[in-house]
Design a protein around this motif. Structure first.
Motif, mmCIF file in Angstrom:
data_model
loop_
_atom_site.group_PDB
_atom_site.id
_atom_site.type_symbol
_atom_site.label_atom_id
_atom_site.label_comp_id
_atom_site.label_asym_id
_atom_site.label_seq_id
_atom_site.Cartn_x
_atom_site.Cartn_y
_atom_site.Cartn_z
ATOM 1 N N ASN A 113 0.831 -1.189 0.000
ATOM 2 C CA ASN A 113 0.000 0.000 0.000
ATOM 3 C C ASN A 113 0.875 1.252 0.000
ATOM 4 N N THR A 114 2.083 1.103 -0.517
ATOM 5 C CA THR A 114 3.022 2.210 -0.666
ATOM 6 C C THR A 114 3.977 1.864 -1.787
ATOM 7 N N GLU A 115 4.662 2.874 -2.330
ATOM 8 C CA GLU A 115 5.624 2.600 -3.385
ATOM 9 C C GLU A 115 6.960 2.141 -2.788
ATOM 10 N N ASN A 116 7.752 1.470 -3.615
ATOM 11 C CA ASN A 116 9.091 1.016 -3.223
ATOM 12 C C ASN A 116 9.090 0.147 -1.968
ATOM 13 N N LEU A 117 8.105 -0.730 -1.854
ATOM 14 C CA LEU A 117 8.069 -1.604 -0.682
ATOM 15 C C LEU A 117 9.234 -2.591 -0.689
ATOM 16 N N GLY A 118 9.657 -3.007 -1.889
ATOM 17 C CA GLY A 118 10.738 -3.980 -1.991
ATOM 18 C C GLY A 118 10.222 -5.395 -1.924
ATOM 19 N N THR A 119 9.486 -5.805 -2.966
ATOM 20 C CA THR A 119 8.809 -7.102 -2.957
ATOM 21 C C THR A 119 9.645 -8.242 -3.531
ATOM 22 N N TRP A 120 10.831 -7.958 -4.056
ATOM 23 C CA TRP A 120 11.647 -9.032 -4.623
ATOM 24 C C TRP A 120 12.409 -9.733 -3.507
ATOM 25 N N ARG A 121 11.679 -10.337 -2.611
ATOM 26 C CA ARG A 121 12.249 -11.057 -1.470
ATOM 27 C C ARG A 121 11.242 -12.099 -1.016
ATOM 28 N N SER A 122 11.747 -13.153 -0.404
ATOM 29 C CA SER A 122 10.849 -14.225 0.039
ATOM 30 C C SER A 122 10.127 -13.863 1.321
ATOM 31 N N SER A 130 1.947 0.081 5.588
ATOM 32 C CA SER A 130 2.460 -0.067 4.219
ATOM 33 C C SER A 130 1.837 -1.243 3.490
ATOM 34 N N LEU A 131 0.907 -1.941 4.161
ATOM 35 C CA LEU A 131 0.280 -3.127 3.580
ATOM 36 C C LEU A 131 -1.233 -2.967 3.529
ATOM 37 N N ASN A 298 -0.916 7.998 -5.032
ATOM 38 C CA ASN A 298 -0.507 8.821 -3.893
ATOM 39 C C ASN A 298 -1.563 9.870 -3.553
ATOM 40 N N GLU A 299 -2.250 10.365 -4.562
ATOM 41 C CA GLU A 299 -3.275 11.386 -4.346
ATOM 42 C C GLU A 299 -4.613 10.781 -3.921
ATOM 43 N N ASN A 300 -4.764 9.467 -4.106
ATOM 44 C CA ASN A 300 -6.065 8.829 -3.850
ATOM 45 C C ASN A 300 -5.951 7.571 -3.001
ATOM 46 N N ARG A 301 -4.872 7.448 -2.245
ATOM 47 C CA ARG A 301 -4.569 6.178 -1.574
ATOM 48 C C ARG A 301 -5.716 5.680 -0.701
ATOM 49 N N ASP A 302 -6.333 6.549 0.050
ATOM 50 C CA ASP A 302 -7.391 6.135 0.966
ATOM 51 C C ASP A 302 -8.778 6.556 0.493
ATOM 52 N N SER A 303 -8.895 6.901 -0.778
ATOM 53 C CA SER A 303 -10.171 7.408 -1.290
ATOM 54 C C SER A 303 -11.156 6.279 -1.568
ATOM 55 N N GLU A 304 -12.430 6.614 -1.530
ATOM 56 C CA GLU A 304 -13.462 5.647 -1.899
ATOM 57 C C GLU A 304 -13.344 5.268 -3.365
ATOM 58 N N GLU A 305 -12.887 6.224 -4.177
ATOM 59 C CA GLU A 305 -12.729 5.966 -5.608
ATOM 60 C C GLU A 305 -11.731 4.836 -5.848
ATOM 61 N N ARG A 306 -10.627 4.846 -5.107
ATOM 62 C CA ARG A 306 -9.629 3.784 -5.271
ATOM 63 C C ARG A 306 -10.166 2.455 -4.758
ATOM 64 N N LYS A 307 -10.840 2.469 -3.626
ATOM 65 C CA LYS A 307 -11.403 1.234 -3.084
ATOM 66 C C LYS A 307 -12.417 0.631 -4.051
ATOM 67 N N THR A 308 -13.241 1.496 -4.628
ATOM 68 C CA THR A 308 -14.240 1.020 -5.592
ATOM 69 C C THR A 308 -13.564 0.387 -6.801
ATOM 70 N N MET A 309 -12.515 1.050 -7.304
ATOM 71 C CA MET A 309 -11.793 0.524 -8.466
ATOM 72 C C MET A 309 -11.199 -0.845 -8.172
#
Length: 359
Positions: A113-122, A130-131, A298-309
């Protein structure tokens, strides 16, 4: 202790246990910016116990996107601290939670739930904030693509032109991961799509594949330059064009747009500038716009619009209406070959790679 899960889907009660087993993580790290196959290295580490506001997760799959490559190269607008772990996208499972964590429980499926979390890891330990907890009843590969490829296609089709059933959407790079989502969403929502791809030895197979996804027309770049598709009246002029290539390809898209049409650029795979003939601005009142899903998020992270999408995209996946782009699951041990293929300027690999940490 039990909690009822909340988030993008329905969950059963899951026990919240606070424990931290000794876990050794396999991860990819870069200590300097540069050519990914050269600067990305494999490392192992013992994962620490999560702090009170942290969560230990096991990554299941992690996508390899063009943005990830650009970040490692040091040419992306957002740069991580070095040394860094690449990867913005993926799906994981919660193994342990800190004592103050409220929104996640052991066994929950999560995405960044954020950029650059670093997901290339086990495995990794991350802040709870951030999740994002997501539903656990849809395929991992499709789910992994919702936050970038799926969201990019969704927003470009929704936010720039008020499209109605029967309208035409034009796009180049139609076989890209985002392009395949555009094809499918156009089909689902009743839009016609004209899709441009580069010629290749298996072009007939590629055309058949995109048509099977719902593409109305599929043309090579050469065929598109000569087409009478719009002049003949068989297909209305497109109101919206989506450009991920740039260069001459984007110029051809602009030429085919209807008056007052909009071209949205979201990528530049040719590494050439977008060139718009002056006459297109003056006599056709064309608009050239840009779109970056990271900025929108980043501008809509917690918005209803993003959740709906996200809910709508995941519902479409559950209903088997939206499928993953052409892809290949690979173990993290094959990272050098995968990165070398991904940065290949010919760009004809025709598939999206994902690290599968279950392999």
């Amino acid at each position: 202790m039990f909690k009822v899960g909340v988030g993008l889907g329905n969950f059963t009660n899951i026990p919240c246990r606070f424990y931290s087993p000794s876990v050794k993580a396999k991860k990819l790290v870069f200590h300097e910016f540069g050519d990914p196959p050269k600067v990305v290295k494999f490392e192992e580490e013992v994962v620490p116990e999560p702090k009170p506001d942290e969560v230990l997760i096991e990554m299941l799959v992690a996508s390899i996107n063009p943005a990830d490559i650009n970040i490692v190269q040091g040419v992306y607008p957002i740069k991580p601290r070095l040394p860094g772990v690449p990867g913005n996208e993926g799906v994981g499972k919660v193994l342990s939670v800190g004592r103050n964590v409220k929104s996640l429980c052991v066994g929950d499926r999560v995405m960044p739930n954020t950029e650059n979390l670093g997901t290339w890891r086990s495995h990794g330990v991350f802040k709870e904030t951030s999740l994002m907890k997501v539903r656990d009843d849809i395929p991992l590969v499709e789910q992994s693509a919702t936050h970038s490829n799926g969201a990019t296609a969704y927003r470009m089709l929704k936010d720039f032109v008020a499209l109605k059933e029967g309208d035409v959407v034009l796009q180049n790079g139609a076989n890209s991961a985002a392009g395949q989502h555009v094809v499918q969403l156009c089909h689902i929502w009743g839009y016609k799509s004209v899709n441009i791809v580069r010629d290749r030895p298996n072009i007939a197979e590629l055309k058949s594949y995109l048509t099977g996804l719902g593409a109305t027309h599929v043309l090579t770049e050469e065929e598109f330059r000569k087409t009478e598709l719009f002049k003949s009246g068989d297909v209305p002029q497109p109101k919206l064009a989506l450009n991920c290539v740039g260069g001459k390809s984007s110029t051809e898209l602009i030429r085919k747009l209807a008056p007052k049409g909009i071209m949205v650029t979201y990528g530049g795979m040719s590494r050439e500038p977008v060139i718009v003939p002056t006459a297109m601005f003056i006599f056709k009142d064309i608009e050239a716009r840009g779109f970056w899903i990271t900025r929108w998020t980043n501008e809509n992270r917690d918005s209803e619009e993003r959740k709906t999408m996200l809910c709508e995209l995941m519902d479409l996946i559950k209903e088997n209406k939206l499928v993953a782009p052409t892809h290949k699951l690979v173990p993290i041990s094959e990272y050098t070959e995968v990165l070398s293929d991904t940065v290949n300027p010919k760009g004809l690999r025709g598939m999206k790679y994902l690290f599968d940490f279950r392999l």
